[in-house]
Design a protein around this motif. Structure first.
Motif, PDB file in Angstrom:
ATOM      1  N   ALA A  94      76.749  -2.838  63.153  1.00 43.29           N
ATOM      2  CA  ALA A  94      76.116  -2.078  64.236  1.00 43.29           C
ATOM      3  C   ALA A  94      74.633  -2.403  64.348  1.00 43.29           C
ATOM      4  O   ALA A  94      74.090  -2.486  65.464  1.00 43.29           O
ATOM      5  CB  ALA A  94      76.303  -0.586  63.981  1.00 43.29           C
ATOM      6  N   THR A 124      77.417  -1.259  73.261  1.00 44.94           N
ATOM      7  CA  THR A 124      76.455  -2.346  73.044  1.00 44.94           C
ATOM      8  C   THR A 124      76.747  -3.589  73.876  1.00 44.94           C
ATOM      9  O   THR A 124      75.903  -4.491  73.945  1.00 44.94           O
ATOM     10  CB  THR A 124      76.411  -2.741  71.559  1.00 44.94           C
ATOM     11  OG1 THR A 124      77.733  -3.018  71.099  1.00 44.94           O
ATOM     12  CG2 THR A 124      75.811  -1.618  70.716  1.00 44.94           C
ATOM     13  N   TRP A 142      65.882   2.382  72.252  1.00 42.72           N
ATOM     14  CA  TRP A 142      66.623   1.773  71.135  1.00 42.72           C
ATOM     15  C   TRP A 142      67.054   0.358  71.437  1.00 42.72           C
ATOM     16  O   TRP A 142      67.107  -0.487  70.560  1.00 42.72           O
ATOM     17  CB  TRP A 142      67.849   2.631  70.792  1.00 42.72           C
ATOM     18  CG  TRP A 142      68.910   2.587  71.828  1.00 42.72           C
ATOM     19  CD1 TRP A 142      69.000   3.378  72.943  1.00 42.72           C
ATOM     20  CD2 TRP A 142      70.022   1.712  71.863  1.00 42.72           C
ATOM     21  NE1 TRP A 142      70.104   3.048  73.672  1.00 42.72           N
ATOM     22  CE2 TRP A 142      70.759   2.022  73.034  1.00 42.72           C
ATOM     23  CE3 TRP A 142      70.476   0.681  71.047  1.00 42.72           C
ATOM     24  CZ2 TRP A 142      71.904   1.352  73.393  1.00 42.72           C
ATOM     25  CZ3 TRP A 142      71.631   0.018  71.397  1.00 42.72           C
ATOM     26  CH2 TRP A 142      72.335   0.348  72.558  1.00 42.72           C
ATOM     27  N   ALA A 143      67.388   0.085  72.704  1.00 40.84           N
ATOM     28  CA  ALA A 143      67.913  -1.244  73.029  1.00 40.84           C
ATOM     29  C   ALA A 143      66.864  -2.328  72.927  1.00 40.84           C
ATOM     30  O   ALA A 143      67.160  -3.482  72.644  1.00 40.84           O
ATOM     31  CB  ALA A 143      68.519  -1.227  74.432  1.00 40.84           C
ATOM     32  N   ALA A 165      69.255   5.450  67.534  1.00 39.30           N
ATOM     33  CA  ALA A 165      70.470   4.617  67.417  1.00 39.30           C
ATOM     34  C   ALA A 165      71.630   5.360  68.054  1.00 39.30           C
ATOM     35  O   ALA A 165      72.579   5.770  67.367  1.00 39.30           O
ATOM     36  CB  ALA A 165      70.757   4.290  65.958  1.00 39.30           C
ATOM     37  N   ALA A 195      74.143   4.418  69.875  1.00 38.71           N
ATOM     38  CA  ALA A 195      75.471   3.810  69.737  1.00 38.71           C
ATOM     39  C   ALA A 195      76.107   4.205  68.405  1.00 38.71           C
ATOM     40  O   ALA A 195      77.305   4.509  68.331  1.00 38.71           O
ATOM     41  CB  ALA A 195      75.371   2.296  69.859  1.00 38.71           C
ATOM     42  N   THR A 199      72.892  -3.922  67.765  1.00 39.83           N
ATOM     43  CA  THR A 199      71.876  -3.186  68.512  1.00 39.83           C
ATOM     44  C   THR A 199      70.520  -3.870  68.502  1.00 39.83           C
ATOM     45  O   THR A 199      69.526  -3.282  68.925  1.00 39.83           O
ATOM     46  CB  THR A 199      71.729  -1.754  67.944  1.00 39.83           C
ATOM     47  OG1 THR A 199      71.478  -1.815  66.535  1.00 39.83           O
ATOM     48  CG2 THR A 199      72.983  -0.938  68.195  1.00 39.83           C
TER      49      THR A 199
END
Length: 487
Positions: free
Chosen positions: A160, A201, A4-5, A288, A290, A164
């Motif tokens: 968000a 994050t 995801w990052a 996702a 986070a 991200t």
């Protein structure tokens, strides 16, 4: 598994379908805004009425405002479209509907966010997540309501998405901070979710924090300016809110529930479909994480608060549904890779069917109707130039849509069974219209004008001929009674 990052938008994802999804979402949300229901009285008495008072009109003053528990930012933001609506349609209903339409437009940020999250995985994920963000019944229902929860959610979720990104720019971080600060001001109880989001994050890259804090500071400055402009000490409302609700337990007076209550609310809203939805959430949360943990933190925090309402956890609801859409995108793409034809269309239709069924049954059926009957009766009152005073006889003030829905200068009176001054013939000359539950025992000379279904009962408007003596009913003016009863 997608990282995801470091996920980047799929190179094959075209943005053209996004505009179609936003158009679809806009149509549904504007239609919801034009339907005159009231999800919760706070939308009127915490935000619309204060905005109307800022514009020089009369408004009901609830105990929260008498105790200084509400910030001024949201009423200030509502006052702009409300003033424009009154200018476009003087004395009409547009001053009521335009703020709802603006709120509905703000909620389109959730559709963009869903699309963007999905585009980091594949075109199927983008279209499916964007479609769910556009049509899901809870997102559509809450979108036009001038409440802190849906408006804060419309700020926090795109923040968000910006956070991200892979190596977000300083501008993106500042924009994210601005949105998160705005979300905090609109619903400060979302602070734990915001904190989890920022921690997950930024902990590996503290250099993100300065532009994030700079953006948040701009939002806080705007909130302080709104307080000052209305004669309040900046953020004193936040301290008083905590003192009244957590220390003095004022909120508990509106009902308490056990920590597990929200699980029951999910069952009530999603019924047996909660099983595939939870499975899809678990599948999609890896895209996702986070957001997933922020949603859980928000849910846990609100579960620990004794007084619970479903709208309080709207941020969690919106995030979880978007994650479920991403999870269903995984399954859809896998089936498509195995040669199953029309699987993306089938997935979209399943989501649409689920939204339609759940959106028209159970608690949602009542949510769509709530408040609409009283709004229609107040529209009749506003259109009647013979009205010189209106009494709510045994009808709680929060069952009305507020003084902003009456002609300017029309007094509203409250005959409350707990008020020792309420039942006196001396006050009757002060009004010539009565709202009461049917069947009602009315003073001589009154006749029925119209009745509407409202709150599980029948609310009726009654009228008599002749004028009013405003001084006669002054002791039962709505704000005088609320002050006397500390409501």
């Amino acid at each position: 598994m997608v990282n995801w990052a470091n996920a980047r938008p799929d190179s094959c994802v075209r943005t053209a379908p996004l505009f179609g999804l936003i158009a679809l979402a806009l149509i549904l949300r504007v239609a919801a805004a034009l339907w005159p229901n009231v999800h919760h009285p706070d939308a009127i008495f915490q935000y619309m009425e204060p905005a109307w008072r800022m514009l020089g009109g009369d408004g009901v003053i609830s105990w929260e405002y008498r105790y200084g528990m509400r910030g001024q930012l949201l009423p200030v933001l509502i006052a702009g479209p409300m003033a424009l609506g009154e200018w476009i349609d003087p004395g009409g209903s547009f001053a009521f509907f335009l703020p709802r339409i603006v709120a509905a437009i703000c909620s389109l940020s959730i559709v963009w966010s869903a699309w963007t999250l999905g585009a980091r995985v594949s075109s199927i994920h983008a279209v499916l997540a964007g479609f769910v963000g556009a049509i899901w019944f809870e997102l559509v229902h809450f979108a036009p309501h001038t409440l802190g929860e849906p408006l804060a959610t419309a700020a926090i979720i795109p923040a968000a998405v910006l956070l991200t990104r892979d190596a977000p720019s300083r501008r993106a971080l500042a924009a994210s901070g601005l949105l998160l600060g705005l979300g905090f001001l609109l619903r400060f109880q979302y602070a734990p979710a915001i904190g989890v989001l920022v921690a997950l994050t930024c902990w590996r890259d503290p250099s993100r924090l300065p532009p994030l804090i700079a953006g948040g500071s701009i939002a806080l400055a705007a909130g302080a300016a709104a307080d000052l402009a209305n004669g309040a000490t900046p953020f004193a409302w936040l301290i008083e809110n905590v003192r009244q609700n957590l220390i003095n337990d004022r909120a508990a007076g509106f009902g308490v529930s056990p920590p597990s209550a929200y699980l029951g609310r999910f069952w009530a809203m999603w019924s047996v479909l909660i099983v595939p939805i939870v499975a899809a959430i678990w599948r999609g949360h890896r895209h996702a994480p986070a957001l997933f943990w922020a949603a859980l933190a928000n849910l846990l925090f609100h579960s620990l608060i004794a007084h619970k309402e479903y709208r309080f956890i709207f941020l969690s609801v919106a995030i979880l549904i978007l994650l479920a859409a991403l999870g269903s995108g995984d399954w859809t793409r896998r089936l498509r890779e195995r040669g199953v034809r029309f699987v993306a269309l089938a997935a979209a239709l399943l989501w649409l069917g689920a939204s339609l069924v759940l959106g028209m049954t159970g608690d949602m059926a009542a949510f769509w109707r709530d408040g609409a009957g009283s709004v229609r009766l107040f529209d009749r009152l506003r259109a009647d130039d013979r009205v010189c005073g209106v009494a709510l006889d045994g009808v709680p003030f929060h069952r009305s849509p507020g003084l902003n829905r009456l002609r300017p200068g029309t007094p509203l009176y409250l005959i409350d069974p707990d008020d020792p001054l309420a039942r006196s013939d001396h006050y009757m000359p002060g009004y010539n219209r009565i709202l009461a539950w049917a069947p009602a025992r009315l003073p001589k000379g009154y006749s029925t004008v119209a009745c509407e279904e409202e709150g599980g009962g029948k609310l009726c408007l009654f009228a008599r001929a002749g004028g009013c003596d405003a001084d006669a009913a002054r002791p039962i003016a709505v704000n005088t009674v609320l002050r006397r009863l500390d409501r």
